[in-house]
Design a protein around this motif. Structure first.
Motif, mmCIF file in Angstrom:
data_model
loop_
_atom_site.group_PDB
_atom_site.id
_atom_site.type_symbol
_atom_site.label_atom_id
_atom_site.label_comp_id
_atom_site.label_asym_id
_atom_site.label_seq_id
_atom_site.Cartn_x
_atom_site.Cartn_y
_atom_site.Cartn_z
ATOM 1 N N LYS A 104 -12.700 116.966 95.928
ATOM 2 C CA LYS A 104 -13.863 116.458 96.549
ATOM 3 C C LYS A 104 -15.108 117.299 96.039
ATOM 4 O O LYS A 104 -16.235 116.820 95.963
ATOM 5 N N PHE A 105 -15.153 118.425 95.907
ATOM 6 C CA PHE A 105 -16.093 119.363 95.416
ATOM 7 C C PHE A 105 -16.613 118.968 94.118
ATOM 8 O O PHE A 105 -17.819 118.550 93.848
ATOM 9 N N TYR A 106 -15.803 118.574 93.289
ATOM 10 C CA TYR A 106 -16.185 118.028 91.763
ATOM 11 C C TYR A 106 -16.743 116.794 91.922
ATOM 12 O O TYR A 106 -17.687 116.381 91.321
ATOM 13 N N GLU A 107 -16.318 115.876 92.688
ATOM 14 C CA GLU A 107 -16.964 114.547 93.097
ATOM 15 C C GLU A 107 -18.253 114.904 93.357
ATOM 16 O O GLU A 107 -19.360 113.824 93.252
ATOM 17 N N LEU A 108 -18.550 115.537 94.277
ATOM 18 C CA LEU A 108 -19.772 115.763 95.042
ATOM 19 C C LEU A 108 -20.839 116.310 94.212
ATOM 20 O O LEU A 108 -22.001 115.886 94.263
ATOM 21 N N GLN A 109 -20.315 117.100 93.301
ATOM 22 C CA GLN A 109 -21.151 117.538 92.219
ATOM 23 C C GLN A 109 -21.779 116.780 91.420
ATOM 24 O O GLN A 109 -22.916 116.645 90.907
ATOM 25 N N LYS A 110 -20.926 115.584 90.724
ATOM 26 C CA LYS A 110 -21.323 114.790 89.995
ATOM 27 C C LYS A 110 -22.359 113.636 90.936
ATOM 28 O O LYS A 110 -23.374 113.355 90.305
ATOM 29 N N LYS A 111 -21.879 113.484 92.176
ATOM 30 C CA LYS A 111 -22.727 112.366 92.852
ATOM 31 C C LYS A 111 -24.077 113.112 92.900
ATOM 32 O O LYS A 111 -25.255 112.556 92.977
ATOM 33 N N LYS A 112 -24.216 114.472 93.328
ATOM 34 C CA LYS A 112 -25.443 115.070 93.646
ATOM 35 C C LYS A 112 -26.260 115.562 92.377
ATOM 36 O O LYS A 112 -27.560 115.828 92.278
ATOM 37 N N LYS A 113 -25.427 115.486 91.253
ATOM 38 C CA LYS A 113 -25.865 116.059 89.817
ATOM 39 C C LYS A 113 -26.309 117.521 90.044
ATOM 40 O O LYS A 113 -27.576 117.845 89.495
ATOM 41 N N CYS A 114 -25.625 118.377 90.743
ATOM 42 C CA CYS A 114 -25.926 119.732 90.898
ATOM 43 C C CYS A 114 -24.540 120.429 90.885
ATOM 44 O O CYS A 114 -23.747 120.299 91.422
ATOM 45 N N LYS A 115 -24.572 121.400 89.945
ATOM 46 C CA LYS A 115 -23.456 122.313 89.764
ATOM 47 C C LYS A 115 -23.606 123.470 90.733
ATOM 48 O O LYS A 115 -24.579 124.205 90.551
ATOM 49 N N ILE A 116 -22.786 124.070 91.362
ATOM 50 C CA ILE A 116 -23.008 125.096 92.330
ATOM 51 C C ILE A 116 -22.085 126.311 91.829
ATOM 52 O O ILE A 116 -20.666 126.150 91.377
ATOM 53 N N GLU A 117 -22.759 127.150 91.307
ATOM 54 C CA GLU A 117 -22.200 128.293 90.430
ATOM 55 C C GLU A 117 -21.527 129.252 91.576
ATOM 56 O O GLU A 117 -21.588 129.310 92.527
ATOM 57 N N GLY A 118 -20.130 129.619 91.090
ATOM 58 C CA GLY A 118 -19.415 130.565 91.889
ATOM 59 C C GLY A 118 -18.287 130.066 92.427
ATOM 60 O O GLY A 118 -17.290 130.934 92.959
ATOM 61 N N ILE A 119 -18.055 128.704 92.490
ATOM 62 C CA ILE A 119 -16.782 128.018 93.128
ATOM 63 C C ILE A 119 -15.953 127.644 92.065
ATOM 64 O O ILE A 119 -16.217 127.022 91.131
ATOM 65 N N SER A 120 -14.498 128.139 92.028
ATOM 66 C CA SER A 120 -13.568 127.651 91.138
ATOM 67 C C SER A 120 -12.449 127.626 91.701
ATOM 68 O O SER A 120 -12.233 127.772 93.175
ATOM 69 N N TRP A 121 -11.418 127.626 91.200
ATOM 70 C CA TRP A 121 -9.860 127.239 91.757
ATOM 71 C C TRP A 121 -9.534 128.720 92.328
ATOM 72 O O TRP A 121 -8.640 128.793 92.823
ATOM 73 N N ASN A 122 -10.111 129.660 91.861
ATOM 74 C CA ASN A 122 -9.876 131.018 92.580
ATOM 75 C C ASN A 122 -10.597 131.363 93.777
ATOM 76 O O ASN A 122 -10.181 132.295 94.387
ATOM 77 N N SER A 123 -11.423 130.555 94.091
ATOM 78 C CA SER A 123 -12.278 130.574 95.390
ATOM 79 C C SER A 123 -11.253 130.402 96.450
ATOM 80 O O SER A 123 -10.443 129.566 96.487
ATOM 81 N N ARG A 124 -11.644 131.144 97.555
ATOM 82 C CA ARG A 124 -11.003 131.006 98.967
ATOM 83 C C ARG A 124 -11.360 129.442 99.443
ATOM 84 O O ARG A 124 -12.341 128.910 99.147
ATOM 85 N N LYS A 125 -10.556 129.008 100.391
ATOM 86 C CA LYS A 125 -10.568 127.528 100.901
ATOM 87 C C LYS A 125 -11.875 127.601 101.777
ATOM 88 O O LYS A 125 -12.701 126.344 101.542
ATOM 89 N N PHE A 126 -12.344 128.438 102.487
ATOM 90 C CA PHE A 126 -13.500 128.351 103.130
ATOM 91 C C PHE A 126 -14.655 128.463 102.257
ATOM 92 O O PHE A 126 -15.880 128.004 102.661
ATOM 93 N N GLU A 127 -14.511 129.109 101.302
ATOM 94 C CA GLU A 127 -15.814 129.100 100.317
ATOM 95 C C GLU A 127 -15.919 127.681 99.588
ATOM 96 O O GLU A 127 -17.230 127.403 99.571
ATOM 97 N N ILE A 128 -15.033 127.081 99.445
ATOM 98 C CA ILE A 128 -15.148 125.708 98.953
ATOM 99 C C ILE A 128 -15.432 124.769 99.886
ATOM 100 O O ILE A 128 -16.313 124.034 99.439
ATOM 101 N N GLU A 129 -14.858 124.983 101.097
ATOM 102 C CA GLU A 129 -15.437 124.157 102.271
ATOM 103 C C GLU A 129 -16.909 124.333 102.478
ATOM 104 O O GLU A 129 -17.670 123.151 102.652
ATOM 105 N N ASN A 130 -17.461 125.525 102.409
ATOM 106 C CA ASN A 130 -18.687 125.607 102.622
ATOM 107 C C ASN A 130 -19.581 125.103 101.657
ATOM 108 O O ASN A 130 -20.843 124.451 101.551
ATOM 109 N N ALA A 131 -19.102 125.050 100.222
ATOM 110 C CA ALA A 131 -19.902 124.503 99.317
ATOM 111 C C ALA A 131 -19.858 122.943 99.443
ATOM 112 O O ALA A 131 -20.894 122.303 99.017
ATOM 113 N N ILE A 132 -18.759 122.415 99.860
ATOM 114 C CA ILE A 132 -18.656 121.004 99.992
ATOM 115 C C ILE A 132 -19.906 120.647 100.951
ATOM 116 O O ILE A 132 -20.554 119.557 101.035
ATOM 117 N N ASN A 133 -19.813 121.219 102.112
ATOM 118 C CA ASN A 133 -20.637 121.159 103.259
ATOM 119 C C ASN A 133 -22.337 121.377 102.768
ATOM 120 O O ASN A 133 -23.012 120.356 103.248
#
Length: 91
Positions: free
Chosen positions: A9-38
């Motif tokens: 979902k995070f990667y899809e939203l990045q493509k849709k918004k044409k914005c890459k958020i730095e610092g979020i990767s597979w090693n990130s915690r779930k709450f960090e990924i959820e925050n970036a998605i929000n």
């Protein structure tokens, strides 16, 4: 949601918004990924208001972010404004 579903979902939203958020990767915690998605799901109009909140509290930071161009597509500034405004408003 599993971490795998969140990352898709995070990667899809990045493509849709044409914005890459730095610092979020597979090693990130779930709450960090959820925050970036929000953050990515947040409307651009609301982000403009969040920048105003940040600018009122931290005048120099708000000025620098505004002068750097379109912060809504910047790798770091979008998430920074989102998180900082949410913190200010939660007080």
């Amino acid at each position: 949601m599993t971490k795998n579903e969140l990352m898709k979902k995070f990667y899809e939203l990045q493509k849709k918004k044409k914005c890459k958020i730095e610092g979020i990767s597979w090693n990130s915690r779930k709450f960090e990924i959820e925050n970036a998605i929000n953050c990515l799901e947040c409307s651009d109009d609301l982000l403009e208001k969040y920048l105003l909140v940040v600018s009122l509290k931290y005048e120099n930071i708000g000025r620098v972010i505004a002068e750097n161009g379109d912060f809504k597509h910047h790798q770091h500034n979008r998430l920074y404004v989102y998180n900082t405004a949410k913190e200010i408003l939660s007080r």
